[in-house]
Design a protein around this motif. Structure first.
Motif, PDB file in Angstrom:
ATOM      1  N   ASP A 123       0.858  -1.187   0.000  1.00 42.21           N
ATOM      2  CA  ASP A 123       0.000   0.000   0.000  1.00 42.21           C
ATOM      3  C   ASP A 123       0.899   1.244   0.000  1.00 42.21           C
ATOM      4  OD1 ASP A 123      -2.215   1.762   0.312  1.00 42.21           O
ATOM      5  OD2 ASP A 123      -3.325   0.213   1.383  1.00 42.21           O
TER       6      ASP A 123
ATOM      7  N   TRP B 276      -2.895  12.149  -0.743  1.00 46.99           N
ATOM      8  CA  TRP B 276      -1.880  11.637   0.197  1.00 46.99           C
ATOM      9  C   TRP B 276      -0.509  12.307   0.086  1.00 46.99           C
ATOM     10  CZ3 TRP B 276      -3.538   9.781   4.379  1.00 46.99           C
ATOM     11  CH2 TRP B 276      -4.743   9.083   4.403  1.00 46.99           C
TER      12      TRP B 276
ATOM     13  N   ASP C 183      -5.328   3.151  -7.564  1.00 49.77           N
ATOM     14  CA  ASP C 183      -6.235   3.682  -6.537  1.00 49.77           C
ATOM     15  C   ASP C 183      -6.473   5.184  -6.740  1.00 49.77           C
ATOM     16  OD1 ASP C 183      -7.806   3.710  -4.241  1.00 49.77           O
ATOM     17  OD2 ASP C 183      -6.103   3.914  -2.872  1.00 49.77           O
TER      18      ASP C 183
ATOM     19  N   ARG D 263      -9.712   0.903  -8.860  1.00 51.51           N
ATOM     20  CA  ARG D 263     -10.848   1.208  -7.990  1.00 51.51           C
ATOM     21  C   ARG D 263     -11.958   1.877  -8.801  1.00 51.51           C
ATOM     22  NH1 ARG D 263     -10.482   4.582  -2.404  1.00 51.51           N
ATOM     23  NH2 ARG D 263     -10.549   6.348  -3.846  1.00 51.51           N
TER      24      ARG D 263
ATOM     25  N   TRP E 274     -11.573  -3.903  -7.841  1.00 50.45           N
ATOM     26  CA  TRP E 274     -12.039  -4.365  -6.535  1.00 50.45           C
ATOM     27  C   TRP E 274     -13.095  -3.378  -6.080  1.00 50.45           C
ATOM     28  CZ3 TRP E 274      -8.377  -0.603  -6.102  1.00 50.45           C
ATOM     29  CH2 TRP E 274      -8.271   0.132  -4.923  1.00 50.45           C
TER      30      TRP E 274
ATOM     31  N   ASP F 176     -13.571   0.450  -0.447  1.00 55.90           N
ATOM     32  CA  ASP F 176     -13.461   0.447   1.011  1.00 55.90           C
ATOM     33  C   ASP F 176     -14.746   0.026   1.721  1.00 55.90           C
ATOM     34  OD1 ASP F 176     -10.993   1.388   0.387  1.00 55.90           O
ATOM     35  OD2 ASP F 176     -11.358   3.445   1.047  1.00 55.90           O
TER      36      ASP F 176
ATOM     37  N   PHE G 262     -12.591  -3.850   4.955  1.00 60.27           N
ATOM     38  CA  PHE G 262     -11.502  -2.864   4.958  1.00 60.27           C
ATOM     39  C   PHE G 262     -11.566  -2.010   6.231  1.00 60.27           C
ATOM     40  CE2 PHE G 262     -10.136   1.505   3.753  1.00 60.27           C
ATOM     41  CZ  PHE G 262      -8.803   1.249   3.463  1.00 60.27           C
TER      42      PHE G 262
ATOM     43  N   HIS H 112      -7.928  -7.482   2.902  1.00 64.33           N
ATOM     44  CA  HIS H 112      -7.315  -6.142   2.971  1.00 64.33           C
ATOM     45  C   HIS H 112      -7.971  -5.359   4.095  1.00 64.33           C
ATOM     46  CE1 HIS H 112      -5.411  -2.437   1.863  1.00 64.33           C
ATOM     47  NE2 HIS H 112      -6.468  -1.887   1.308  1.00 64.33           N
TER      48      HIS H 112
HETATM   49  O1  MIG Z   1      -7.659   7.361   1.173  1.00 63.32           O
HETATM   50  O2  MIG Z   1      -3.892   3.648   0.084  1.00 63.32           O
HETATM   51  O3  MIG Z   1      -9.435   2.019  -1.379  1.00 63.32           O
HETATM   52  O4  MIG Z   1      -7.649   0.080  -0.439  1.00 63.32           O
HETATM   53  O5  MIG Z   1      -5.718   0.907   1.416  1.00 63.32           O
HETATM   54  C1  MIG Z   1      -7.442   5.986   1.278  1.00 63.32           C
HETATM   55  C2  MIG Z   1      -4.687   3.621   1.224  1.00 63.32           C
HETATM   56  C3  MIG Z   1      -6.557   5.514   0.172  1.00 63.32           C
HETATM   57  C4  MIG Z   1      -8.054   3.739  -0.497  1.00 63.32           C
HETATM   58  C5  MIG Z   1      -8.111   2.337  -1.014  1.00 63.32           C
HETATM   59  C6  MIG Z   1      -7.597   1.396   0.024  1.00 63.32           C
HETATM   60  C7  MIG Z   1      -6.176   1.761   0.391  1.00 63.32           C
HETATM   61  C8  MIG Z   1      -6.120   3.217   0.884  1.00 63.32           C
HETATM   62  N1  MIG Z   1      -6.679   4.099  -0.139  1.00 63.32           N
END
Ligand code: MIG
Length: 663
Positions: free
Chosen positions: A198, A272, A308, A405, A418, A421, A454, A479
């Motif tokens: 991740d 992020w 993602d 996603r 997939w 969340d 999740f 996960h």
């Molecule tokens: O804001 O990368 O759906 O599977 O673990 C969360 C962190 C961002 C969302 C994904 C999830 C993943 C997570 N991501």
């Protein structure tokens, strides 16, 4: 294709959902009304009409009785009153006196009001009158699905190893952490094929970088994992960190590959990595450029990715944040009332994924400047397509695992998905089951939910019951979110039960993979509602918690806590198989009708259809070791043939009454 009628309204933006050309018709069938300057389609449903489809969506298999929106949404709370999730799949089948499918090919929001505003009315609304409408007639829902699937093209085929069990968490922070997960499974004799990386494997969340500190000598680590038959699968996020000196950013910026604001400057937002730019995946050159970046990781031995945050998810933009801060500052020193207080709270919460930001972002679709909000549902699709197309250049002979996603219909040709969340909730086991057929209808065949959930904390019982369904998910991945309780299967007290279930998965992989491939080849569904298979059986029309899986079996998992078993409806005489493990099972002939079946957490119960048989093999610790010569059949017939599909070939296996292979 003669049963498909296409009507074009206005000037649709090309979505690439459909392959091939079909000619346009000029008039709609009389049962469909069109109004509101061509933006509103309506249909009066019969009292018992059922409505299927919409791919990734909340609620049951029959979608009637709610309002849904086809709009890629980053929303981790999949409660039953949500209108949209990450994928946008605007295809439905109306099953009643009139039987037809409806695909509204439109990259902005499509609203499906299915008896929500008016209990008898189906109303489909688009934002602007520019779309392609496909009406698909047929004698059965499966025939309509097959026509639709031919229209949208063949689904992505995953590598065989991706049918193995896969473990993930946000995050395994270091190579040591990853190795301890591998060791945890291997030392417990639990089969596994992949571990996920991740966002924290990266250096400051920068795509296509690897933290030297946490993953020193990454290439060697990937090689070492491979030698233990483990594939490492890193995440790729849509947003590119805006940081001088980071070449993915500077190249993108200097070449104009990022989405722009209305003045033509780069559009910035925060995810992020902090401040990011979004690659303009609607621009062929930019998409190719970003796709080729995956080579940085494939060169290090990586052969699987998950894309993602590609709705795209936006935490906030500076502009909206400034506005919010100003608004909040205005309250300073004032004795604000309760409503102002809630308004203040909503101001902050409303910053994420806001319509204002999507409306302030622009694409250069090969010369045509288009506002993001008009084409929102195509972003994740094109991000994933860019990777898939680059793989053909980077590694033409290799099949690389890819899933995303966000999605739109058409993306199924390039990757799996997939379902995002979910939570460690009992209701989400059922949701996992109910989404499978709807996703198959829309071409998404390699798919699955985060097993054990999740968000939130799982329990041993929840994990076990979910695993008993999870062993049938093509994408079988456990996960969990940052901060949640560990839920790797080797950590639980009753390891032996988890081991048995994991082993059962591996015993079933040749069947699951074959049925997956055949469903793709035949434009069929791997998971079917009973209503699609037993058309004349009135009871079967309303069974929402059992599925026909491939040609041979029916599954009916337990999805409630503290349950000694469950009621199962058998639409025909079937052979019940009660698995305790891959090698220990007993069979019992059952008659058509309702049964209460005791199913302790130690057991997986499946049903073999009349006249069918189920191939199983000896379990292995990873897919490389699956030995097809150990295959036998559990038969509910007097012997016959099974079409076995492997990654290399399709062959016919003949078996006798006792299940032994005869040739
Ligand atoms: O804001 O990368 O759906 O599977 O673990 C969360 C962190 C961002 C969302 C994904 C999830 C993943 C997570 N991501």
């Amino acid at each position: 294709m003669d049963k498909i009628k296409k009507y074009t309204v206005g000037k649709p933006f090309p979505t690439n959902a459909v392959v091939g050309k079909i000619s346009e018709c000029t008039s709609l069938p009389s049962y469909i009304n069109i109004s509101g300057e061509n933006r509103v389609l309506s249909y009066e449903m019969g009292k018992l009409d059922k409505v299927y489809g919409l791919g990734e969506a909340v609620r049951g298999i029959n979608k009637r009785g709610w309002i849904y929106e086809s709009y890629c949404s980053d929303d981790p709370m999949h409660t039953e009153t949500k209108r949209s999730l990450y994928g946008a799949h605007p295809f439905i089948i109306i099953d009643g006196e009139t039987l037809f499918g409806l695909f509204v090919d439109y990259p902005d929001k499509v609203t499906f009001d299915i008896g929500y505003s008016d209990i008898d009315m189906l109303t489909v609304t688009v934002k602007t009158a520019d779309y392609d409408l496909y009406i698909i007639e047929g004698d059965t829902p499966l025939e309509i699905v097959a026509s639709f699937r031919r229209l949208i093209g063949k689904s992505y085929i995953t590598p065989y190893w991706a049918f193995g069990f896969q473990q993930s968490r946000w995050s395994y922070y270091t190579s040591k952490d990853v190795q301890s997960i591998i060791d945890g499974y291997r030392s417990s004799d639990m089969p596994i094929d992949a571990v996920y990386l991740d966002i924290d494997y990266m250096d400051s969340f920068k795509d296509f970088t690897v933290s030297e500190e946490r993953f020193p000598d990454f290439e060697e680590f990937v090689r070492s994992a491979k030698s233990q038959h483990i594939h490492l699968v890193p995440i790729i996020d849509a947003g590119v960190k805006a940081e001088d000196g980071y070449t993915v950013y500077t190249e993108g910026r200097d070449n104009g590959y990022f989405c722009k604001d209305k003045d033509g400057n780069d559009f910035y937002a925060a995810v992020w990595p902090g401040k990011v730019c979004f690659p303009d995946f609607l621009n062929t050159e930019a998409a190719h450029w970003f796709g080729m970046k995956y080579k940085i990781l494939t060169d290090m031995g990586i052969d699987g990715f998950w894309n993602d945050m590609n709705e795209p998810a936006i935490f906030y933009s500076e502009k909206q944040l400034d506005k919010a801060i100003d608004k909040i500052a205005g309250y300073k020193g004032k004795n604000i009332g309760i409503y102002d207080y809630f308004g203040l709270k909503d101001t902050v919460l409303g910053l994420s994924n806001s319509a204002e930001d999507y409306g302030a972002m622009y694409h250069n679709a090969d010369g045509e400047i288009v506002c993001h909000d008009k084409v929102h549902n195509l972003y994740g699709f094109n991000m994933t397509k860019s990777a898939s197309e680059a793989f053909k250049e980077i590694a033409p002979d290799k099949n690389i695992l890819l899933f995303s996603r966000a999605s739109y219909i058409g993306m199924h040709r390039y990757s799996g998905i997939w379902t995002g969340d979910n939570q460690s909730w009992w209701s989400h086991i059922k949701l996992n089951l109910q989404m499978l057929p709807s996703l198959n209808m829309c071409g998404f065949m390699y798919t699955g939910a985060d097993l054990s959930g999740f968000g939130d904390n799982s329990t041993e019982e929840l994990s076990l019951r979910w695993l008993a369904l999870g062993i049938f998910n093509p994408l079988m991945r456990n996960h969990s979110a940052l901060g949640t309780k560990d839920q790797e299967y080797f950590r639980y007290k009753n390891k032996d039960i988890f081991r048995n279930l994991l082993r059962l998965r591996y015993a079933l992989i040749p069947y699951l993979y074959s049925e997956y491939r055949k469903a793709i080849e035949n434009d069929d569904m791997m998971f079917k509602p009973l209503a699609f298979v037993y058309r004349d059986d009135k009871t079967a029309q309303f069974v929402e918690d059992q599925l026909i899986l491939g040609d041979s079996i029916m599954i009916a998992p337990v999805y409630e806590p503290n349950a000694p078993g469950r009621y199962v409806y058998l639409p025909e005489n079937m052979l019940m198989v009660r698995f305790k493990s891959d090698t220990e099972y007993d069979c019992e002939s059952m008659t058509k009708g309702h049964h209460f079946i005791e199913i302790p957490v130690t057991d997986v119960v499946i049903f073999i259809r009349d006249g069918q048989a189920l191939p199983i093999v000896k379990a292995a610790m990873h897919t490389d070791d699956i030995d097809l010569s150990t295959m036998t059949f559990i038969t509910n017939n007097n012997g016959g043939e099974y079409e076995l599909v492997t990654e290399e070939e399709t062959k016919t296996v003949k078996y006798d009454r006792t299940g032994d292979i005869c040739s």
